[in-house]
Design a protein around this motif. Sequence first.
Motif, PDB file in Angstrom:
ATOM      1  N   SER A  24      34.031  58.703  46.003  1.00 10.27           N
ATOM      2  CA  SER A  24      34.450  57.441  46.614  1.00 10.27           C
ATOM      3  C   SER A  24      35.757  57.626  47.377  1.00 10.27           C
ATOM      4  O   SER A  24      36.649  58.362  46.964  1.00 10.27           O
ATOM      5  CB  SER A  24      34.623  56.369  45.541  1.00 10.27           C
ATOM      6  N   ASP A  25      35.864  56.935  48.505  1.00  8.88           N
ATOM      7  CA  ASP A  25      37.087  56.955  49.299  1.00  8.88           C
ATOM      8  C   ASP A  25      37.766  55.585  49.323  1.00  8.88           C
ATOM      9  O   ASP A  25      38.650  55.342  50.137  1.00  8.88           O
ATOM     10  CB  ASP A  25      36.793  57.410  50.734  1.00  8.88           C
ATOM     11  N   ARG A  26      37.334  54.683  48.397  1.00 10.31           N
ATOM     12  CA  ARG A  26      37.918  53.345  48.333  1.00 10.31           C
ATOM     13  C   ARG A  26      38.536  53.092  46.963  1.00 10.31           C
ATOM     14  O   ARG A  26      37.845  53.184  45.949  1.00 10.31           O
ATOM     15  CB  ARG A  26      36.853  52.265  48.595  1.00 10.31           C
ATOM     16  N   PRO A  27      39.818  52.751  46.925  1.00 10.32           N
ATOM     17  CA  PRO A  27      40.435  52.420  45.633  1.00 10.32           C
ATOM     18  C   PRO A  27      40.010  51.036  45.172  1.00 10.32           C
ATOM     19  O   PRO A  27      39.689  50.162  45.984  1.00 10.32           O
ATOM     20  CB  PRO A  27      41.935  52.455  45.945  1.00 10.32           C
ATOM     21  N   LEU A  28      39.980  50.844  43.857  1.00 12.14           N
ATOM     22  CA  LEU A  28      39.775  49.500  43.318  1.00 12.14           C
ATOM     23  C   LEU A  28      40.949  48.625  43.749  1.00 12.14           C
ATOM     24  O   LEU A  28      42.058  49.121  43.970  1.00 12.14           O
ATOM     25  CB  LEU A  28      39.724  49.540  41.800  1.00 12.14           C
ATOM     26  N   LYS A  44      39.976  54.145  38.935  1.00  8.02           N
ATOM     27  CA  LYS A  44      40.855  54.047  40.103  1.00  8.02           C
ATOM     28  C   LYS A  44      40.077  53.821  41.392  1.00  8.02           C
ATOM     29  O   LYS A  44      40.566  53.180  42.319  1.00  8.02           O
ATOM     30  CB  LYS A  44      41.704  55.322  40.238  1.00  8.02           C
ATOM     31  N   LYS A  45      38.875  54.378  41.443  1.00  8.25           N
ATOM     32  CA  LYS A  45      38.086  54.295  42.662  1.00  8.25           C
ATOM     33  C   LYS A  45      36.924  53.322  42.498  1.00  8.25           C
ATOM     34  O   LYS A  45      36.293  53.256  41.444  1.00  8.25           O
ATOM     35  CB  LYS A  45      37.537  55.677  43.037  1.00  8.25           C
ATOM     36  N   MET A  46      36.639  52.602  43.547  1.00 12.55           N
ATOM     37  CA  MET A  46      35.508  51.679  43.563  1.00 12.55           C
ATOM     38  C   MET A  46      34.246  52.454  43.925  1.00 12.55           C
ATOM     39  O   MET A  46      34.272  53.374  44.747  1.00 12.55           O
ATOM     40  CB  MET A  46      35.790  50.591  44.600  1.00 12.55           C
ATOM     41  N   LYS A  47      33.127  52.080  43.297  1.00 13.13           N
ATOM     42  CA  LYS A  47      31.844  52.712  43.613  1.00 13.13           C
ATOM     43  C   LYS A  47      30.754  51.646  43.735  1.00 13.13           C
ATOM     44  O   LYS A  47      31.013  50.448  43.636  1.00 13.13           O
ATOM     45  CB  LYS A  47      31.492  53.751  42.547  1.00 13.13           C
ATOM     46  N   PHE A  48      29.528  52.106  43.907  1.00 12.14           N
ATOM     47  CA  PHE A  48      28.393  51.201  44.091  1.00 12.14           C
ATOM     48  C   PHE A  48      28.292  50.215  42.936  1.00 12.14           C
ATOM     49  O   PHE A  48      28.058  49.021  43.134  1.00 12.14           O
ATOM     50  CB  PHE A  48      27.105  52.027  44.200  1.00 12.14           C
ATOM     51  N   ARG A  49      28.498  50.685  41.712  1.00 13.18           N
ATOM     52  CA  ARG A  49      28.381  49.824  40.529  1.00 13.18           C
ATOM     53  C   ARG A  49      29.446  48.728  40.517  1.00 13.18           C
ATOM     54  O   ARG A  49      29.327  47.743  39.793  1.00 13.18           O
ATOM     55  CB  ARG A  49      28.500  50.661  39.258  1.00 13.18           C
ATOM     56  N   ASP A  50      30.526  48.920  41.279  1.00 12.72           N
ATOM     57  CA  ASP A  50      31.615  47.942  41.346  1.00 12.72           C
ATOM     58  C   ASP A  50      31.510  47.048  42.582  1.00 12.72           C
ATOM     59  O   ASP A  50      32.452  46.311  42.882  1.00 12.72           O
ATOM     60  CB  ASP A  50      32.969  48.662  41.385  1.00 12.72           C
ATOM     61  N   SER A  51      30.388  47.116  43.278  1.00 13.02           N
ATOM     62  CA  SER A  51      30.256  46.423  44.565  1.00 13.02           C
ATOM     63  C   SER A  51      30.515  44.933  44.455  1.00 13.02           C
ATOM     64  O   SER A  51      31.042  44.317  45.386  1.00 13.02           O
ATOM     65  CB  SER A  51      28.848  46.647  45.146  1.00 13.02           C
ATOM     66  N   ASN A  52      30.135  44.328  43.331  1.00 11.03           N
ATOM     67  CA  ASN A  52      30.197  42.861  43.228  1.00 11.03           C
ATOM     68  C   ASN A  52      31.479  42.371  42.564  1.00 11.03           C
ATOM     69  O   ASN A  52      31.458  41.448  41.755  1.00 11.03           O
ATOM     70  CB  ASN A  52      28.958  42.316  42.508  1.00 11.03           C
ATOM     71  N   HIS A  53      32.615  42.960  42.941  1.00  9.64           N
ATOM     72  CA  HIS A  53      33.889  42.486  42.382  1.00  9.64           C
ATOM     73  C   HIS A  53      34.388  41.240  43.100  1.00  9.64           C
ATOM     74  O   HIS A  53      35.416  40.671  42.743  1.00  9.64           O
ATOM     75  CB  HIS A  53      34.955  43.585  42.447  1.00  9.64           C
ATOM     76  N   SER A  54      33.654  40.778  44.118  1.00 11.81           N
ATOM     77  CA  SER A  54      34.030  39.567  44.849  1.00 11.81           C
ATOM     78  C   SER A  54      33.077  38.427  44.510  1.00 11.81           C
ATOM     79  O   SER A  54      31.882  38.655  44.289  1.00 11.81           O
ATOM     80  CB  SER A  54      33.977  39.836  46.365  1.00 11.81           C
TER      81      SER A  54
END
Length: 560
Positions: A140-144, A156-166
Amino acid sequence: MRMRTAPHSTSRYVRTGKLWRTVAIICAISLAVIGGLLWYAVRHKGAVLQKTISSLDALPSFKQLDPSTRAQFGAIQDLANAILVQDGVTRRYLILLQNNLELRPGGGFLGQYGVVKMRNGEVLDFVVEDANVLDGTYKSDRPLPPALQKYLSDTKKMKFRDSNHSPHFPDNVQNALYFYQLANQDANFDGVIAVNASVFEDLLRITGPVTVTFRDFEKYGAFHADGGLMKLQKIVEEPVFRSEERKKCEKSLRTAKVPEDDPRWKACQYDAEGKKMKLMDHGEEADRKKIIHVLAKNLVPQLAKIDNIEPLITMLTESLTRKDIQLWFKDERLQSIATEEQWAGEVDQAWTGDYVMVSDANVGALKSDFYMRRSMEYTVDFTGRSAEVNDAAAGRMVRYLTDDVKARVAAGTFRTTAPLATMRMTYENTATEPSYFNSDYHAYTRLYVPQGSTWYVREWFEPPSVEKNVFGDKQAYSYKVDVLLGQKIPTMLQYTLPHHITEEGYTLKIQKQSGIGTIPLTVTVISADGMTYTKKIDFTRDTIFALKSIDGTQALVVEE
């Protein structure tokens, strides 16, 4: 009143190894049912299914529905016709399966996903994958977001499983597509559909209780609409967890080279209640999961009965309205239908009146949301006098922005010139003992309010952080909520509203978080002359309240 420091959270935003099973099981049953319905579409051909859906509004029962429901069904027909259209074009859809027993801002933990390929209304291909497997194929190249990193030290890094944090589904869609493409996959989908696991229990409300005839599972009795999800999870997963617990205990004894005749070896075989923990191999673990497919086979034929088509469509409409199903389409016409019907899971960025939305993220992992009960109270006071006084004897933990505010509230002289809003969300952790599936509850909460609000009084949580200019003309207050086992706490924030929100023509929109279930909601407006107007509802969908004169009498009403 119990008081103790909340333990550090080790969230399962990140999951590895066998812990992953706890996420997959509930998602899998919903996916199995969806797969069965897709199988039904294949067997009955897309053209036939399309014709069936298109002709349902001719049934006498549909003509008796209220105009709003008939209009929503018309929207479903439009979407179904577009998906099942006989034009020789191949279309692909991404299905995001969200376990809302472990809540996320966009619904629930994103444990599994499916990719469906269709042409002429027929399913050409349907594959299912674990999000964790996909996430293991790329860096991943995107931080949480920084606020989440604060509570998730292992992530520390956002991934596909974290997609719905919004809480805004279109943002989650773009996140999911980005990471899907980052994993070297074709992210050119015609639509993305998020489905919460609670839809499984909605299906059981249509079919009635279902008993599985398979292995020894009959002894557990029927699966009911109330609690069916957690029951399934416990039946399948608890023996596996108990086996893992015994294996871990025995491994520690081997590592310590404890003699085989030592009584600690026997102690490893029993849990705290003296019940024996059976060892299971991989074959036995996999065999237990076969109940999912058997259960799906029991459900699908009943759902496909002609008598159940109408309640199935009604359930689908209700699930869309509750945001248990959220839709995104690449086609602008279809997306406009989803948006107009409020099925797109969008935060309303055009709303200019008073506004509230609470977004919880379970950062403590486990399935603790199954045990959580919430109630919401919102008050806007145009006298500006209702700041709340701390009462330690009653177990309250009311705190103030400054010592001056505290002193004036205590003296009864605190008054705001702008409307004073009070947002209270009460959390009750109904679980009294920890288990493999629950513990103390820990949530990262964001409260969305009109831009220009200023907080003065809070209860139970630390001073909130403020994020401005989000989702149009809104700002977010963020804080962490900890609810211990058996505890009930009333979190509260009091803040002034911007001056453009006035008593004359007052309107309020409260938007619902996907996956949160039904919440008792009380809305109160205190007018400048001290009159009180109250409205109580079961909060299941985005709702607009308005202060209106009806037949010469002022009242707080729900706008339809």
